[in-house]
Scaffold this motif. Structure first.
Motif, short mmCIF file in Angstrom:
data_model
loop_
_atom_site.label_atom_id
_atom_site.label_comp_id
_atom_site.label_asym_id
_atom_site.label_seq_id
_atom_site.Cartn_x
_atom_site.Cartn_y
_atom_site.Cartn_z
N LEU A 53 53.59 -24.82 61.78
CA LEU A 53 52.70 -25.73 62.48
C LEU A 53 53.45 -26.46 63.59
O LEU A 53 54.61 -26.86 63.40
N PRO A 54 52.83 -26.66 64.73
CA PRO A 54 53.49 -27.36 65.83
C PRO A 54 53.58 -28.85 65.55
O PRO A 54 52.87 -29.37 64.68
N PRO A 55 54.44 -29.57 66.26
CA PRO A 55 54.50 -31.02 66.10
C PRO A 55 53.15 -31.66 66.40
O PRO A 55 52.36 -31.13 67.18
N ARG A 56 52.89 -32.79 65.77
CA ARG A 56 51.64 -33.50 66.00
C ARG A 56 51.89 -35.00 65.98
O ARG A 56 52.86 -35.48 65.43
N ARG A 96 59.88 -40.60 55.52
CA ARG A 96 60.78 -39.57 56.05
C ARG A 96 60.16 -38.19 55.94
O ARG A 96 60.26 -37.36 56.85
N GLY A 97 59.49 -37.93 54.81
CA GLY A 97 58.84 -36.64 54.65
C GLY A 97 57.74 -36.42 55.67
O GLY A 97 57.63 -35.35 56.27
N ARG A 98 56.93 -37.46 55.89
CA ARG A 98 55.87 -37.35 56.89
C ARG A 98 56.44 -37.15 58.29
O ARG A 98 55.87 -36.43 59.10
N ARG A 99 57.57 -37.80 58.56
CA ARG A 99 58.18 -37.66 59.88
C ARG A 99 58.63 -36.21 60.10
O ARG A 99 58.43 -35.65 61.18
N HIS A 100 59.23 -35.60 59.07
CA HIS A 100 59.60 -34.17 59.17
C HIS A 100 58.37 -33.31 59.39
O HIS A 100 58.39 -32.37 60.20
N ALA A 101 57.29 -33.61 58.66
CA ALA A 101 56.07 -32.80 58.78
C ALA A 101 55.49 -32.91 60.18
O ALA A 101 55.12 -31.90 60.78
N ARG A 102 55.39 -34.13 60.70
CA ARG A 102 54.79 -34.33 62.02
C ARG A 102 55.67 -33.78 63.14
O ARG A 102 55.16 -33.39 64.19
N ALA A 103 56.98 -33.76 62.92
CA ALA A 103 57.90 -33.26 63.95
C ALA A 103 57.92 -31.74 64.04
O ALA A 103 58.54 -31.18 64.94
N GLY A 104 57.25 -31.07 63.10
CA GLY A 104 57.25 -29.61 63.10
C GLY A 104 58.52 -29.02 62.53
O GLY A 104 58.90 -27.90 62.87
N ASP A 105 59.19 -29.79 61.65
CA ASP A 105 60.46 -29.32 61.08
C ASP A 105 60.27 -28.33 59.94
O ASP A 105 61.26 -27.76 59.45
N VAL A 106 59.04 -28.13 59.50
CA VAL A 106 58.75 -27.20 58.40
C VAL A 106 58.46 -25.82 58.97
O VAL A 106 57.66 -25.68 59.90
N GLY A 107 59.11 -24.81 58.44
CA GLY A 107 58.87 -23.44 58.89
C GLY A 107 57.58 -22.88 58.31
O GLY A 107 56.76 -23.61 57.73
N ALA A 108 57.39 -21.59 58.45
CA ALA A 108 56.20 -20.92 57.89
C ALA A 108 56.15 -21.17 56.39
O ALA A 108 57.17 -21.16 55.70
N ILE A 109 54.95 -21.40 55.89
CA ILE A 109 54.75 -21.68 54.47
C ILE A 109 54.11 -20.46 53.81
O ILE A 109 53.04 -20.02 54.22
N THR A 110 54.77 -19.95 52.79
CA THR A 110 54.23 -18.83 52.03
C THR A 110 53.55 -19.37 50.78
O THR A 110 54.19 -20.03 49.96
N VAL A 111 52.27 -19.10 50.66
CA VAL A 111 51.49 -19.59 49.52
C VAL A 111 51.14 -18.43 48.61
O VAL A 111 50.63 -17.40 49.07
N GLY A 112 51.43 -18.58 47.35
CA GLY A 112 51.07 -17.58 46.36
C GLY A 112 50.19 -18.20 45.29
O GLY A 112 49.77 -19.35 45.40
N ASP A 113 49.91 -17.47 44.25
CA ASP A 113 49.11 -17.99 43.15
C ASP A 113 49.94 -19.05 42.41
O ASP A 113 50.88 -18.72 41.69
N HIS A 156 62.40 -33.56 52.13
CA HIS A 156 62.08 -32.21 52.59
C HIS A 156 60.89 -31.65 51.80
O HIS A 156 59.98 -31.04 52.37
N ALA A 157 60.89 -31.88 50.50
CA ALA A 157 59.78 -31.41 49.67
C ALA A 157 58.49 -32.15 50.03
O ALA A 157 57.41 -31.55 50.08
N LEU A 158 58.60 -33.45 50.30
CA LEU A 158 57.42 -34.22 50.69
C LEU A 158 56.86 -33.73 52.03
O LEU A 158 55.65 -33.73 52.24
N ALA A 159 57.75 -33.28 52.92
CA ALA A 159 57.30 -32.72 54.20
C ALA A 159 56.49 -31.45 53.99
O ALA A 159 55.43 -31.26 54.59
N VAL A 160 56.97 -30.58 53.11
CA VAL A 160 56.26 -29.33 52.84
C VAL A 160 54.93 -29.62 52.16
O VAL A 160 53.88 -29.05 52.51
N LEU A 161 54.93 -30.53 51.18
CA LEU A 161 53.68 -30.89 50.51
C LEU A 161 52.66 -31.46 51.48
O LEU A 161 51.47 -31.17 51.39
N THR A 162 53.13 -32.26 52.42
CA THR A 162 52.23 -32.82 53.43
C THR A 162 51.60 -31.72 54.25
O THR A 162 50.39 -31.73 54.52
N GLN A 163 52.40 -30.74 54.65
CA GLN A 163 51.85 -29.65 55.45
C GLN A 163 50.95 -28.74 54.61
O GLN A 163 49.99 -28.17 55.14
#
Length: 224
Positions: A10-13, A42-59, A146-153
């Motif tokens: 996701l791009p920065p927002r 801090r987690g939200r800041r990483h999420a909004r900055a676009g610091d999270v890469g592609a997210i792979t979602v499984g079952d 970092h985990a909070l950033a991914v959860l946010t996204q």
């Protein structure tokens, strides 16, 4: 074989809180899980900055890289799967009311569906204690920023597509549609039954919406 879906980075927002009622509920679960307000920030800041890469979602699972300065860490997470009986309840409730399939296909999670599931004793939206994460960083916090950033996204992904939430509970899009078809045939409605007709209408509406969106000019990313 477990189905997985890779969601592009996701791009920065910018901006404050927004979203759908169910993505806000997911974000509240993330807030419940956070160790403290500064770590959540801090987690939200990483999420909004676009610091999270592609997210792979499984079952029942998700994984993504988080870039923090010159370092990169891997976050893996889990959400409890619905049991087989609870999955059957979900399928039956989706089929029970006209329009629910179409809503899901068009990116909406009907509030009536979630309420009906709760009345049947099945929780679709997770609470904080159900969200599990691990990170390759050296932080002693669980979850770390970092985990909070991914959860946010992940919550943002559910806003765009409620099937992300269903897959985290163990029913990916294709699995749900296949079980709806099977339910309709088992009920004796045949290939032209109500559920199949609803599916056809929903799929046509989803394709039409995708074509219309493709013709629109690029717009800034939605705020969160």
């Amino acid at each position: 074989m477990m189905a997985t879906v890779i969601h592009p980075r996701l791009p920065p927002r910018r901006g404050g809180v927004g979203g759908t009622w169910w993505s806000k509920a997911f974000l509240r679960a993330v807030e419940e899980l956070a160790f403290s307000a500064p770590e959540l920030k801090r987690g939200r800041r990483h999420a909004r900055a676009g610091d999270v890469g592609a997210i792979t979602v499984g079952d029942g699972s998700f994984v993504a890289a988080v870039f923090d300065g010159d370092d990169a860490f891997t976050v893996t997470g889990s959400v409890p799967l619905l049991g087989s009986d609870d999955q059957s309840v979900l399928v039956e409730l989706v089929a029970a009311e006209a329009g629910r399939i179409a809503a899901l296909m068009s990116g909406e999670l009907p509030h009536s569906l979630v309420e009906a599931m709760e009345e049947a004793g099945v929780e679709l939206l997770p609470y904080g204690g159900e969200l599990g994460t691990t990170c390759t960083c050296e932080s002693w916090l669980d979850p770390c920023p970092h985990a909070l950033a991914v959860l946010t996204q992940v919550a943002w992904l559910t806003q765009r597509d409620p099937f992300v939430l269903l897959q985290l509970r163990g029913l990916a899009r294709d699995e749900l549609l296949a079980r709806l078809h099977a339910l309709d045939e088992h009920a004796g409605a045949g290939p032209g039954g109500a559920v199949v007709d609803d599916l056809a209408i929903a799929e046509e509406a989803a394709l039409r919406a995708a074509r219309e969106l493709a013709q629109l000019p690029d717009r800034p990313a939605e705020q969160e």
